[in-house]
Design a protein around this motif. Structure first.
Motif, mmCIF file in Angstrom:
data_model
loop_
_atom_site.group_PDB
_atom_site.id
_atom_site.type_symbol
_atom_site.label_atom_id
_atom_site.label_comp_id
_atom_site.label_asym_id
_atom_site.label_seq_id
_atom_site.Cartn_x
_atom_site.Cartn_y
_atom_site.Cartn_z
ATOM 1 N N ARG A 68 -7.652 -3.020 51.152
ATOM 2 C CA ARG A 68 -8.899 -3.047 50.386
ATOM 3 C C ARG A 68 -8.722 -3.905 49.139
ATOM 4 O O ARG A 68 -9.149 -5.049 49.090
ATOM 5 N N THR A 69 -8.078 -3.370 48.121
ATOM 6 C CA THR A 69 -7.788 -4.130 46.902
ATOM 7 C C THR A 69 -6.376 -3.772 46.438
ATOM 8 O O THR A 69 -6.207 -3.049 45.464
ATOM 9 N N LEU A 83 -13.398 -11.105 40.323
ATOM 10 C CA LEU A 83 -14.397 -10.151 39.843
ATOM 11 C C LEU A 83 -13.704 -8.871 39.414
ATOM 12 O O LEU A 83 -13.086 -8.183 40.227
ATOM 13 N N THR A 84 -13.801 -8.541 38.128
ATOM 14 C CA THR A 84 -13.179 -7.334 37.593
ATOM 15 C C THR A 84 -14.249 -6.337 37.151
ATOM 16 O O THR A 84 -15.325 -6.751 36.706
ATOM 17 N N PRO A 85 -13.973 -5.037 37.254
ATOM 18 C CA PRO A 85 -14.909 -4.045 36.702
ATOM 19 C C PRO A 85 -14.951 -4.076 35.177
ATOM 20 O O PRO A 85 -15.865 -3.519 34.576
ATOM 21 N N ARG A 91 -12.192 -7.214 42.690
ATOM 22 C CA ARG A 91 -11.405 -6.026 42.445
ATOM 23 C C ARG A 91 -12.340 -4.861 42.126
ATOM 24 O O ARG A 91 -12.045 -3.994 41.317
ATOM 25 N N VAL A 92 -13.476 -4.890 42.802
ATOM 26 C CA VAL A 92 -14.510 -3.852 42.686
ATOM 27 C C VAL A 92 -14.685 -3.231 44.068
ATOM 28 O O VAL A 92 -14.782 -3.950 45.071
ATOM 29 N N ASP A 93 -14.712 -1.918 44.156
ATOM 30 C CA ASP A 93 -14.843 -1.241 45.447
ATOM 31 C C ASP A 93 -16.185 -1.530 46.106
ATOM 32 O O ASP A 93 -17.179 -1.839 45.442
ATOM 33 N N GLY A 142 -21.334 -4.617 40.038
ATOM 34 C CA GLY A 142 -21.441 -5.652 41.048
ATOM 35 C C GLY A 142 -22.542 -6.658 40.781
ATOM 36 O O GLY A 142 -22.964 -6.861 39.642
ATOM 37 N N VAL A 143 -23.008 -7.271 41.873
ATOM 38 C CA VAL A 143 -24.011 -8.331 41.787
ATOM 39 C C VAL A 143 -25.129 -8.014 42.777
ATOM 40 O O VAL A 143 -24.881 -7.919 43.989
#
Length: 475
Positions: A164-165, A223-225, A276-278, A294-295
């Motif tokens: 996953r990550t 992409l980071t939270p 790096r976002v679930d 997210g986007v």
């Protein structure tokens, strides 16, 4: 160093002689002043602190930011041992990628009766939105961390797959940088394969997975939270080392059918997003509507071929520990070969006979949540109190499908430096794998996590474990 004769020690084997991979290092070690080594160990901690190599611990009232303990005694793997591990890891990763493509398309492995339909259909990590979607280059698992444990001279087992990550690669790189800084003379004596090319290799591997709409050199972003995420240091580190942009959800939007990032010039399209976002927080229009990480609309752009998301949405099902128990069948189904690397024997508690056995033997087993990670939500039977076992028995009976169980393995030990000299501690290993359409690349070594308490089998940093530099020797 006093080692348990029933446990394989990677420096001394099962006796008092030094194993071949450690011989040159041990010769160097015996000429060193122990006080100097201890000073170096203290200096390494200061180096990590200055560099900002920390992680966050959730659910604590005290200061949440912590330093991961680092041990200056390396874990050493011979070229022969590593060659076998490489073959086994590549075989496994290719099979997992083929499995992910299959379950989101024809589901041939289910039709063939090799895996029950309910283990996929009822799995919260399976994303119906991905059915029929083929990612660029048919790569689902761009970055994989395969957790390995060792029990003997030639006995390696896969403990779990992180598709996953997977995290921890920044610690692998900084561990090596620290050792090079502290002991440059040692690397002139012992020929160790380099890991420093990982960021460049990752950039190249991700770029090779760019979508067809990409023009010129692929634009890659991480992409980071955000700064409060436990692995934020790693997100920022990798973006910097790759020469990629570090972005958060609010930096991105859909522009002309592409995902674009805000710059001083306006919005520029991104070709590859290393997220790096679930899954659940990736797109508030398609998943969790409350997500601010997210986007909105990114999944629609992805499905239309406007961006590559690494790792692909829906890969989390390959992390599931119930799926893990079927990996030998998965490897054989998609490769036609027996698995080179063994699984740890696993009881699926959803099955009545397995549940009965597990309930009768809780004191001897390790029980894990099928979706759990980081050492949370598990029971280590031999180390648990009667009260903990009783409470876990109740949880297990209530939701048996949420758990698998495994025997307590006699994990190998590697020496750590203590005030009294060398002392054995249990370890695992997470090699990092990069997958592109025409290549599987495995960084020589990986992240060795070490249990710092005598006898402990829990190596996770969130549970008090530390890390070591991992050396793979040249031929």
């Amino acid at each position: 160093m006093q080692a348990d004769q029933n446990i394989f020690d990677e420096m001394t084997g099962s006796g008092d002689t030094v194993r071949q991979p450690y011989q040159e290092y041990r010769q160097w070690f015996e000429t060193e002043d122990p006080a100097r080594l201890r000073r170096k160990a203290v200096a390494s901690e200061a180096f990590f602190r200055r560099t900002g190599i920390t992680f966050n611990v959730y659910g604590r009232e005290e200061a949440a930011e912590r330093l991961i303990p680092f041990d200056v005694i390396p874990r050493i793997i011979s070229a022969r041992e590593w060659a076998r591990l490489e073959r086994g890891i590549e075989q496994r990763v290719r099979a997992i990628n083929a499995f992910l493509h299959d379950i989101y398309h024809r589901q041939e492995i289910v039709r063939a009766g090799r895996i029950p339909m309910e283990i996929i259909a009822n799995n919260e990590a399976f994303l119906p939105q991905m059915v029929g979607v083929s990612p660029p280059g048919n790569v689902y698992t761009h970055i994989v961390g395969t957790d390995l444990v060792r029990t003997g001279e030639d006995e390696f087992f896969v403990l779990e797959d992180n598709a996953r990550t997977p995290s921890g690669v920044s610690y692998m790189l900084e561990n090596r940088e620290t050792m090079l800084h502290m002991f440059p003379e040692l690397f002139a004596k012992v020929r160790v394969r380099s890991v420093s090319d990982y960021p460049k290799s990752l950039r190249r591997s991700l770029g090779a997975c760019a979508p067809d709409v990409c023009e010129g050199r692929p634009v890659v972003a991480v992409l980071t939270p955000g700064i409060h995420n436990s692995a934020y240091f790693e997100h920022a580190f990798l973006a910097d080392q790759m020469g990629a942009e570090l972005v958060e959800g609010h930096d991105l939007r859909v522009v002309n059918g592409r995902i674009a990032m805000r710059t001083t010039r306006g919005y520029d399209p991104i070709d590859v997003l290393y997220r790096r976002v679930d899954d659940d927080y990736l797109d508030p229009l398609n998943f969790n509507p409350k997500s601010q990480l997210g986007v909105a609309g990114i999944l629609d752009v992805y499905r239309a071929g406007g961006i590559t998301i690494a790792n692909a949405p829906g890969t989390g099902i390959a992390d599931d520990k119930a799926i893990y128990s079927y990996i030998p069948e998965i490897v054989e189904f998609y490769t036609g070969e027996k698995a080179i690397l063994k699984n740890v024997p696993t009881w699926r508690c959803a099955e009545p006979d397995a549940l009965s056995y597990v309930l009768d033997n809780l004191e001897e087993l390790v029980v894990k949540e099928v979706h759990g990670s980081g050492g949370y939500g598990m029971l280590v039977g031999p180390a648990a109190s009667k009260r903990e076992i009783s409470a876990f028995r109740t949880k297990l009976k209530a939701k048996p499908g949420n758990y698998i169980a495994q025997p307590t393995l006699a994990l190998s030990t590697v020496p750590i430096l203590t005030k009294k000299g060398l002392a054995p501690r249990h370890v695992d290993l997470r090699p990092f794998v990069m997958v592109s359409p025409n290549r599987v690349e495995i960084t020589p070594g990986g992240l060795t996590r070490v249990a710092l308490k005598p006898g402990s089998l829990v190596v996770n940093s969130s549970q008090g474990g530390g890390t070591k530099d991992t050396w793979v020797l040249e031929e």
